[in-house]
Design a protein around this motif. Structure first.
Motif, PDB file in Angstrom:
ATOM      1  N   THR A 137       0.847  -1.191   0.000  1.00 29.76           N
ATOM      2  CA  THR A 137       0.000   0.000   0.000  1.00 29.76           C
ATOM      3  C   THR A 137       0.881   1.239   0.000  1.00 29.76           C
ATOM      4  OG1 THR A 137      -0.115   0.119   2.425  1.00 29.76           O
ATOM      5  CG2 THR A 137      -1.800  -1.204   1.295  1.00 29.76           C
ATOM      6  N   LEU A 138       0.308   2.350  -0.408  1.00 26.31           N
ATOM      7  CA  LEU A 138       1.008   3.630  -0.377  1.00 26.31           C
ATOM      8  C   LEU A 138       0.406   4.485   0.726  1.00 26.31           C
ATOM      9  CD1 LEU A 138       1.407   4.504  -4.163  1.00 26.31           C
ATOM     10  CD2 LEU A 138       3.175   3.729  -2.582  1.00 26.31           C
ATOM     11  N   ASP A 139       1.227   4.865   1.660  1.00 20.85           N
ATOM     12  CA  ASP A 139       0.785   5.689   2.781  1.00 20.85           C
ATOM     13  C   ASP A 139       1.551   7.003   2.713  1.00 20.85           C
ATOM     14  OD1 ASP A 139      -0.072   6.800   5.102  1.00 20.85           O
ATOM     15  OD2 ASP A 139       0.710   5.251   6.434  1.00 20.85           O
ATOM     16  N   GLY A 140       0.862   8.049   2.237  1.00 24.39           N
ATOM     17  CA  GLY A 140       1.536   9.325   2.062  1.00 24.39           C
ATOM     18  C   GLY A 140       2.630   9.267   1.021  1.00 24.39           C
ATOM     19  N   GLY A 141       2.453   8.406   0.045  1.00 25.24           N
ATOM     20  CA  GLY A 141       3.449   8.261  -1.009  1.00 25.24           C
ATOM     21  C   GLY A 141       4.558   7.280  -0.687  1.00 25.24           C
ATOM     22  N   THR A 142       4.545   6.724   0.545  1.00 25.51           N
ATOM     23  CA  THR A 142       5.568   5.760   0.954  1.00 25.51           C
ATOM     24  C   THR A 142       4.982   4.349   0.922  1.00 25.51           C
ATOM     25  OG1 THR A 142       6.572   7.396   2.416  1.00 25.51           O
ATOM     26  CG2 THR A 142       7.153   5.086   2.787  1.00 25.51           C
ATOM     27  N   PRO A 143       5.633   3.407   0.229  1.00 23.12           N
ATOM     28  CA  PRO A 143       5.101   2.049   0.167  1.00 23.12           C
ATOM     29  C   PRO A 143       5.271   1.305   1.489  1.00 23.12           C
ATOM     30  CG  PRO A 143       7.191   2.182  -1.012  1.00 23.12           C
ATOM     31  CD  PRO A 143       6.838   3.574  -0.608  1.00 23.12           C
ATOM     32  N   HIS A 144       4.249   0.567   1.870  1.00 22.73           N
ATOM     33  CA  HIS A 144       4.281  -0.233   3.087  1.00 22.73           C
ATOM     34  C   HIS A 144       3.655  -1.596   2.807  1.00 22.73           C
ATOM     35  CE1 HIS A 144       5.490   2.962   5.910  1.00 22.73           C
ATOM     36  NE2 HIS A 144       4.719   3.760   5.201  1.00 22.73           N
ATOM     37  N   LEU A 145       4.133  -2.617   3.529  1.00 19.55           N
ATOM     38  CA  LEU A 145       3.498  -3.924   3.488  1.00 19.55           C
ATOM     39  C   LEU A 145       2.465  -3.976   4.606  1.00 19.55           C
ATOM     40  CD1 LEU A 145       6.533  -6.326   2.869  1.00 19.55           C
ATOM     41  CD2 LEU A 145       4.759  -5.640   1.233  1.00 19.55           C
ATOM     42  N   ARG A 146       1.216  -4.283   4.251  1.00 17.77           N
ATOM     43  CA  ARG A 146       0.128  -4.311   5.222  1.00 17.77           C
ATOM     44  C   ARG A 146      -0.395  -5.731   5.386  1.00 17.77           C
ATOM     45  NH1 ARG A 146       0.833   0.324   7.921  1.00 17.77           N
ATOM     46  NH2 ARG A 146       0.745   2.159   6.556  1.00 17.77           N
ATOM     47  N   LEU A 147      -0.739  -6.062   6.623  1.00 14.75           N
ATOM     48  CA  LEU A 147      -1.279  -7.378   6.954  1.00 14.75           C
ATOM     49  C   LEU A 147      -2.703  -7.240   7.468  1.00 14.75           C
ATOM     50  CD1 LEU A 147       1.820  -8.597   8.978  1.00 14.75           C
ATOM     51  CD2 LEU A 147       1.046  -9.681   6.863  1.00 14.75           C
ATOM     52  N   ASP A 148      -3.448  -8.340   7.429  1.00 17.84           N
ATOM     53  CA  ASP A 148      -4.739  -8.375   8.119  1.00 17.84           C
ATOM     54  C   ASP A 148      -4.969  -9.783   8.627  1.00 17.84           C
ATOM     55  OD1 ASP A 148      -6.150  -9.949   6.059  1.00 17.84           O
ATOM     56  OD2 ASP A 148      -6.044  -8.117   4.863  1.00 17.84           O
ATOM     57  N   VAL A 149      -5.866  -9.910   9.592  1.00 17.35           N
ATOM     58  CA  VAL A 149      -6.129 -11.199  10.228  1.00 17.35           C
ATOM     59  C   VAL A 149      -6.744 -12.183   9.242  1.00 17.35           C
ATOM     60  CG1 VAL A 149      -7.330 -12.353  12.123  1.00 17.35           C
ATOM     61  CG2 VAL A 149      -6.355 -10.074  12.471  1.00 17.35           C
ATOM     62  N   ALA A 150      -7.477 -11.667   8.252  1.00 10.79           N
ATOM     63  CA  ALA A 150      -8.124 -12.551   7.279  1.00 10.79           C
ATOM     64  C   ALA A 150      -7.111 -13.416   6.541  1.00 10.79           C
ATOM     65  CB  ALA A 150      -8.940 -11.725   6.287  1.00 10.79           C
TER      66      ALA A 150
END
Length: 237
Positions: A137-150
């Motif tokens: 995902t892009l958060d404020g233009g910075t890429p991040h790896l995001r997790l979820d419980v699903a």
């Protein structure tokens, strides 16, 4: 890690590592003596995670519901986070001590893994599993790896901490990362103080205990010099 597993109610004073991953490493105490693992069950892991303030309450609630419904799966997930914890600690301590990069170090024999290599492989495997269940995902233009419980299920905390562990190891301030020399401790901490002279994981525990023992020895040795009597045994901590 070999040692005992013991129930423990986590308190803010247990979070002295300076980073949530380092605080995970410190869920084992007395590493320099007879290690005691405070994660005696998945619910305890969730208590620790809540105390850190690093995880969303709704995520922890969902994990608790899943753990209650699948205790066997929760126990297996706990073993995986323990494995991650021990592997990261081995790698981190090796980085701090400079294992394997000293000048003139003897090369390992053919097909023999260098010190810490197995732990590096374990950290890598945990990171790969976490990345495979993440989305970019892009958060404020910075890429991040995001997790979820699903997608992560009961391994959500393991996956999250594996991602954070790699970030920590890549930017680890080696000169400010230390292992506490306190008696029955062995905790790791990142010294974030301005002076950078912190020696103990916590002055209120290991620091004061060491000062007390030092004071007792000075007093005892002084008395012995004056009286000529044999020294008395030092009281237990």
């Amino acid at each position: 890690m070999t040692g005992t597993i013991q129930a423990h109610t986590f308190q803010p004073r247990d979070l002295v590592g300076g980073h949530v991953v380092v605080d995970l490493l410190n869920t084992v105490t007395a590493r320099d003596a007879e290690p005691v693992d405070w994660l005696d069950g998945y619910p305890r892991l969730l208590e620790w995670a809540a105390l850190t303030g690093e995880f969303a309450p709704d995520v922890l609630t969902e994990l608790r519901t899943r753990a209650d419904a699948e205790p066997g799966a929760a126990a297996r997930a706990l073993e995986r986070i323990r494995e991650l914890r021990e592997a990261v600690r081995d790698v981190l301590v090796g980085v701090v001590h400079g294992d394997g990069d000293e000048a003139g170090a003897v090369a390992p024999a053919p097909r023999e893994l260098p010190p810490g290599a197995e732990s590096v492989v374990r950290v890598e495997n945990h990171w790969k599993q976490a990345a495979a269940r993440s989305r970019l995902t892009l958060d404020g233009g910075t890429p991040h790896l995001r997790l979820d419980v699903a997608t992560s299920g009961l391994d959500y905390l393991t996956h999250d901490l594996a991602l954070r562990a790699l970030d920590l190891l890549r930017a680890l301030p080696r000169e400010r990362t230390r292992v506490c020399p306190g008696l029955r401790c062995g905790w790791v901490f990142v010294d974030t103080s301005r002076a950078g002279r912190r020696r103990w994981c916590d002055m209120a525990t290991c620091g004061n205990a060491a000062k007390g023992r030092s004071h007792y020895r000075r007093k005892r040795d002084g008395a012995d010099t004056e009286t000529g009597k044999p020294p008395v045994a030092e009281p237990p901590r």
